[in-house]
Structures are given as structure tokens and as C-alpha cells.
Design a protein around this motif. Structure first.
Motif, PDB file in Angstrom:
ATOM      1  N   LEU A  79       0.826  -1.210   0.000  1.00  0.00           N
ATOM      2  CA  LEU A  79       0.000   0.000   0.000  1.00  0.00           C
ATOM      3  C   LEU A  79       0.857   1.257   0.000  1.00  0.00           C
ATOM      4  CD1 LEU A  79      -2.916  -0.879   2.456  1.00  0.00           C
ATOM      5  CD2 LEU A  79      -3.089  -0.413  -0.001  1.00  0.00           C
ATOM      6  N   GLU A  80       1.933   1.243   0.763  1.00  0.00           N
ATOM      7  CA  GLU A  80       2.825   2.411   0.798  1.00  0.00           C
ATOM      8  C   GLU A  80       3.437   2.660  -0.575  1.00  0.00           C
ATOM      9  OE1 GLU A  80       6.897   3.949   3.056  1.00  0.00           O
ATOM     10  OE2 GLU A  80       5.903   2.116   3.724  1.00  0.00           O
ATOM     11  N   ALA A  81       3.910   1.604  -1.217  1.00  0.00           N
ATOM     12  CA  ALA A  81       4.504   1.737  -2.548  1.00  0.00           C
ATOM     13  C   ALA A  81       3.468   2.184  -3.565  1.00  0.00           C
ATOM     14  CB  ALA A  81       5.124   0.408  -2.977  1.00  0.00           C
ATOM     15  N   ALA A  82       2.272   1.595  -3.506  1.00  0.00           N
ATOM     16  CA  ALA A  82       1.215   1.954  -4.447  1.00  0.00           C
ATOM     17  C   ALA A  82       0.797   3.409  -4.277  1.00  0.00           C
ATOM     18  CB  ALA A  82       0.011   1.034  -4.250  1.00  0.00           C
ATOM     19  N   THR A  83       0.643   3.840  -3.049  1.00  0.00           N
ATOM     20  CA  THR A  83       0.247   5.229  -2.782  1.00  0.00           C
ATOM     21  C   THR A  83       1.270   6.198  -3.363  1.00  0.00           C
ATOM     22  OG1 THR A  83      -0.912   4.585  -0.754  1.00  0.00           O
ATOM     23  CG2 THR A  83      -0.286   6.901  -0.968  1.00  0.00           C
ATOM     24  N   ARG A  84       2.518   5.925  -3.126  1.00  0.00           N
ATOM     25  CA  ARG A  84       3.581   6.820  -3.605  1.00  0.00           C
ATOM     26  C   ARG A  84       3.640   6.844  -5.129  1.00  0.00           C
ATOM     27  NH1 ARG A  84       6.990   5.014  -0.554  1.00  0.00           N
ATOM     28  NH2 ARG A  84       8.014   3.425  -1.836  1.00  0.00           N
ATOM     29  N   LEU A  85       3.599   5.682  -5.759  1.00  0.00           N
ATOM     30  CA  LEU A  85       3.745   5.637  -7.212  1.00  0.00           C
ATOM     31  C   LEU A  85       2.513   6.151  -7.943  1.00  0.00           C
ATOM     32  CD1 LEU A  85       5.687   2.278  -7.743  1.00  0.00           C
ATOM     33  CD2 LEU A  85       6.564   4.619  -7.725  1.00  0.00           C
ATOM     34  N   PHE A  86       1.326   5.823  -7.464  1.00  0.00           N
ATOM     35  CA  PHE A  86       0.118   6.365  -8.097  1.00  0.00           C
ATOM     36  C   PHE A  86       0.098   7.891  -7.985  1.00  0.00           C
ATOM     37  CE2 PHE A  86      -2.147   2.122  -7.498  1.00  0.00           C
ATOM     38  CZ  PHE A  86      -2.302   1.888  -8.851  1.00  0.00           C
TER      39      PHE A  86
END
Length: 215
Positions: free
Chosen positions: A35-42
Motif C-alpha cells: 500500500l505504501e509503494a502503491a500510494t507513492r507511485l500512483f
């Protein structure tokens, strides 16, 4: 013989419980990393970012991401929901302590609390709103969620405005406040005009007092 078996059985049960707790903890940590990675990249790259990129950023396999979330859309929507309130607890924004603070103190203090809440939420979500608007052009589920996100935002701003004002707002007041305290205005001022978080927060507090009037 039966009594001599009990310590071994108890030890086995304890071990199983420990292993189960450890697996749950590891699964929760993996989910949080994704979720942390997805939030940052999106937020940085928009809807076009791929699941493989997110998996690589999170340090997990492509298959693990799909096992946890099922699809790119579900991953994005989970990340979006978590970003709005700041954590993964199933507690609505209007039921959180930060929202209760909007009813404490005089109108300027309440407006400052509301501005701080809005600034914090938009700092987490402005990029995700851009990705949501982009993805809504391609994905019917995202299009539906965009409509719902704006409906919820409109309702939350009205409730916040009424808490700050200490009275029911007229329709023009509520919708004017929603227009000012919007993701798009935050994006324009902070991410385009270069305003600091503090400058935006102070401006929103002043604008709220001007729109709602003094005590």
C-alpha cells in the motif's frame, strides 16, 4: 502416559499459536509495504503506473500483489481510502477525533482546526485524486468511485463547516465552502503555485472565517 503427553501437547499448541501470530504479522507488514509503494507511485506517476512497478517498489512479487488485492483497481481504491483518513481502521472521517476538534474553541480556532485537517488530507491525497480522475476515463469502477469521492467530500465539508459555524449552513454557503476547500484548489496552490503547507492552511482558515462570518 496420558499426563506425560500434556506438556508436549501444550508446547505444540503454543508453537502453533506463535507461528499463526507471526504469519499474520508478516502478512500485515507485506500488505502495508504494498500500500505504501502503491500510494507513492500512483501519486507521482498517475493511473498509468503498473502493478509490476509497484511490486518491485514494495520488494514483493507481482503475484503477491494480486494475491493480496485481486486487481490494480482494487489496490488503487484501497490505497485511496487509506490515504483519505490516514490509516487502515474502518472509522469514517466524521467519527474521528480530528473532526471533533472542529467544534472546540472560538470560530477562528475551529476554522484553523478545519484548515489543518483539510491540508493534511490533501497532502496525502492530491496526487491520488489526479490518478483517480485519469483512471475514471478508462475504468467504470473508478468512474463510480470518483463520483462517490466527490459526494463524500461535499458532505464532509458541509458537516465540517456546520461544526465550525455552530449552525446549519445555507446551500450556497456549504457549496461555496466545498469549492474553496477542494482537492483541485489545493493542487493549484501547493503543487502548481508552490505554496507551503502552512501558507495554504492559513489561507483556508482565513477563507473559512470570511465565508462563514465571525462568531
Amino acid at each position: 502416559m496420558g499426563s506425560s503427553d500434556q506438556p508436549a501437547s501444550a508446547a505444540t499448541a503454543t508453537r502453533r499459536s506463535y507461528d499463526s501470530t507471526l504469519r499474520r504479522s508478516q502478512a500485515e507488514q507485506t500488505r502495508a509495504q504494498i500500500l505504501e509503494a502503491a500510494t507513492r507511485l500512483f501519486a507521482e506517476r498517475g493511473w498509468s503506473v503498473g502493478v509490476r512497478e509497484i511490486a518491485a517498489e514494495a520488494g514483493v512479487s507481482f503475484e503477491t500483489v494480486y494475491a493480496k488485492f485481486g486487481s490494480k483497481t482494487r489496490l488503487f481504491l484501497t490505497a485511496f481510502d487509506v490515504a483519505v483518513v490516514g490509516d487502515d481502521r474502518p472509522v469514517a472521517l466524521a467519527q474521528r477525533p480530528e473532526f471533533a476538534a472542529l467544534s472546540a474553541g472560538d470560530r477562528r480556532e475551529r476554522a484553523a482546526a478545519g484548515a489543518a485537517l483539510a491540508a493534511d488530507i490533501y497532502a496525502r491525497t492530491a496526487g491520488l485524486y489526479r490518478a483517480l480522475r485519469e483512471g475514471a476515463s478508462f475504468d467504470p469502477e473508478l468512474a463510480s468511485r470518483l463520483v462517490e469521492a466527490y459526494r463524500r467530500q461535499r458532505s464532509d465539508v458541509r458537516a465540517a463547516g456546520e461544526a465550525v459555524a455552530g449552525r446549519t449552513l445555507a446551500t450556497d454557503e456549504a457549496e461555496g465552502l466545498w469549492a474553496v476547500i477542494s482537492t483541485e484548489v489545493y493542487d493549484l496552490l501547493v503543487n502548481n503555485a508552490g505554496w507551503s503547507h502552512t501558507r495554504y492552511r492559513n489561507w483556508i482558515a482565513d477563507a473559512t472565517v470570511r465565508l462563514l462570518g465571525p462568531d
